[in-house]
Design a protein around this motif. Sequence first.
Motif, mmCIF file in Angstrom:
data_model
loop_
_atom_site.group_PDB
_atom_site.id
_atom_site.type_symbol
_atom_site.label_atom_id
_atom_site.label_comp_id
_atom_site.label_asym_id
_atom_site.label_seq_id
_atom_site.Cartn_x
_atom_site.Cartn_y
_atom_site.Cartn_z
ATOM 1 N N HIS A 278 0.646 -3.496 -10.436
ATOM 2 C CA HIS A 278 1.222 -4.137 -9.258
ATOM 3 C C HIS A 278 0.327 -5.297 -8.817
ATOM 4 N N GLU A 281 -0.707 -6.775 -2.330
ATOM 5 C CA GLU A 281 -1.850 -6.256 -1.596
ATOM 6 C C GLU A 281 -3.038 -7.214 -1.671
ATOM 7 N N ASP A 286 -7.878 -3.604 -5.530
ATOM 8 C CA ASP A 286 -6.485 -3.144 -5.377
ATOM 9 C C ASP A 286 -5.566 -4.320 -5.021
ATOM 10 N N ASN A 287 -4.941 -4.970 -5.916
ATOM 11 C CA ASN A 287 -4.960 -4.681 -7.346
ATOM 12 C C ASN A 287 -5.091 -5.952 -8.173
ATOM 13 N N GLU A 324 4.698 -3.248 -6.328
ATOM 14 C CA GLU A 324 4.468 -1.832 -6.637
ATOM 15 C C GLU A 324 5.700 -0.966 -6.358
ATOM 16 N N ASP A 349 -4.007 0.418 -11.841
ATOM 17 C CA ASP A 349 -4.078 0.207 -10.401
ATOM 18 C C ASP A 349 -5.482 0.550 -9.919
HETATM 19 ZN ZN LIG Z 1 -2.837 -0.282 -5.673
#
Ligand SMILES: [Zn+2]
Length: 536
Positions: A278, A281, A286-287, A324, A349
């Motif tokens: 994904h 974020e 992450d990520n 995600e 991830d």
């Molecule tokens: Zn993540």
Amino acid sequence: MRFAAFVLVIAGTAALAAQTPAPFLPPLDRVLPERAETIYRAIAPRVETRAAMDVVTAIAPLWRLAGNPAFDRSLELVEARLRAAGIATRYDTISSTSQGWEMRDAALRLDGPAGEIVLSMAQDRVPLAINSFPTPPGGLTARLIDVGSGTAPAHYEGRDVAGAVVLADGPFGNVWNLAVKVRGAAGVISTQIAGYTQPTTTPGVLQWGAIPYAAERPTFGFKATPRAARRLRERLAAGPASVHVTADTAFHRRPVRTLVAEFPGTRLPDERVVLVAHVQEPGANDNASGTGTLMAAALALQAAFADGTLPPPARTLTLIWGDEIRASDAWIAADAARLSRVVAMMSLDMTGEDTTKTGGTFLIEKGPDPTAFWPRPTDPHSEWGASEVDRALLKGTFLNDLHLAVALRRARDTGWVVRTNPYEGGSDHTSFIKAGVPALLNWHFTDRYYHTNLDTLEKVAPATMGHVATVVATTAGFLASAGAGDVAPLRGLVATARDARLASERALAAPPEILDAWTRWYAEAIASAARLAGAP
Ligand SMILES: [Zn+2]
């Protein structure tokens, strides 16, 4: 006396060690199928950690949210690198609930427009809640009201919060509903944060979050660091206070794209191995790390295919970068026949942690096996936490042990620390497991900077991404090229794991119910290796 005390300590430690047995890590790297060993040796020297780090360096500072400019720019960066290496790519467009929110600037000051900055984008990186609306030009000043936790109507009794900014310790969703939706507050500040981020010793940490999207009630939210919360409460202790808020945000409501790269299979093109990272974020680990690691895995495979070290895959390798869960669900729903021929899937991830800074270890979150239903001391859950798992998902598969064997092979060469955890869910592997596809997750936990403003570039180690890219490309390369001749060695590996597991459970005096569950699960796992007999 001291000696007696010393003996007691040793005894205590021994008892403790006895209580927490070593993690279940049978030396499966010693029974790796020959084809997997060959692919590992071809891939390992071809993984370019520099390429992965370039992607992380470029996108880590961006708050990527599905559909916003930072998200699209991140996809385009990966796409350009893949295309430059001769890898075919395309974009799928998915329907999404994301509002394509973008934060351009944000600040919260004490008392007025020239007051002390308590929280800001420049200082705290991601303090503003996702879905916050822009404030009027010049910002707004409002009373500051502390409601304690703010998660129950009683916390608001005797407090007029209409038009005020509410300071609370509870989670955004709950507080926003009670303070804004029900009582007409202008906005909320939440101090909520997970203990594993060590807030008492990290005054500048916050865990980003979202408030509900409400066009009919344009408001905003801030997450407060421990330092900011203390400053605001200090000020309130001195008498009534107000805050000045400026938020510059935008909503990019447009189709959400998914970047798909494929290595078409030669003999069984309709059979697939799927890898997903994904992109959304705001974290470096992450990520952004998974985004870069998956790209590095693709480039290493391409390099080995291109120079003939490895033959092109028999099955199609499909690599996905997107939003995600939503990108995975859309890919799954788009073509049931295609889904039915997916051999296995892996999620990437949080694959770049410098664990000397973040803490935690690399983890393979296994697809559902008995450890997801019966807590086993040899297989502890992560601090992220166990969740209720549908018993129907308990199906034996070769994938968990195959990938563990490959990871332990890498650990043998490099000293890399590899651990596993029972299925917990929460990343893209969840979508595929629910759709009946064998799947697992490559991640790290406990990362003390998880979902925080401090999940930044210097917490990423290129070597970690190198390890993960190597093992993911190796397992995927094996699955995409394995044929009838690989079924027996793969079954041998899984049988070795079964025997080690049953021995471990007997040593733990596990009840018959658990031994039976393992026996059933492994019978299915060994049988599932036949799935690879397709390729000649
Ligand atoms: Zn993540």
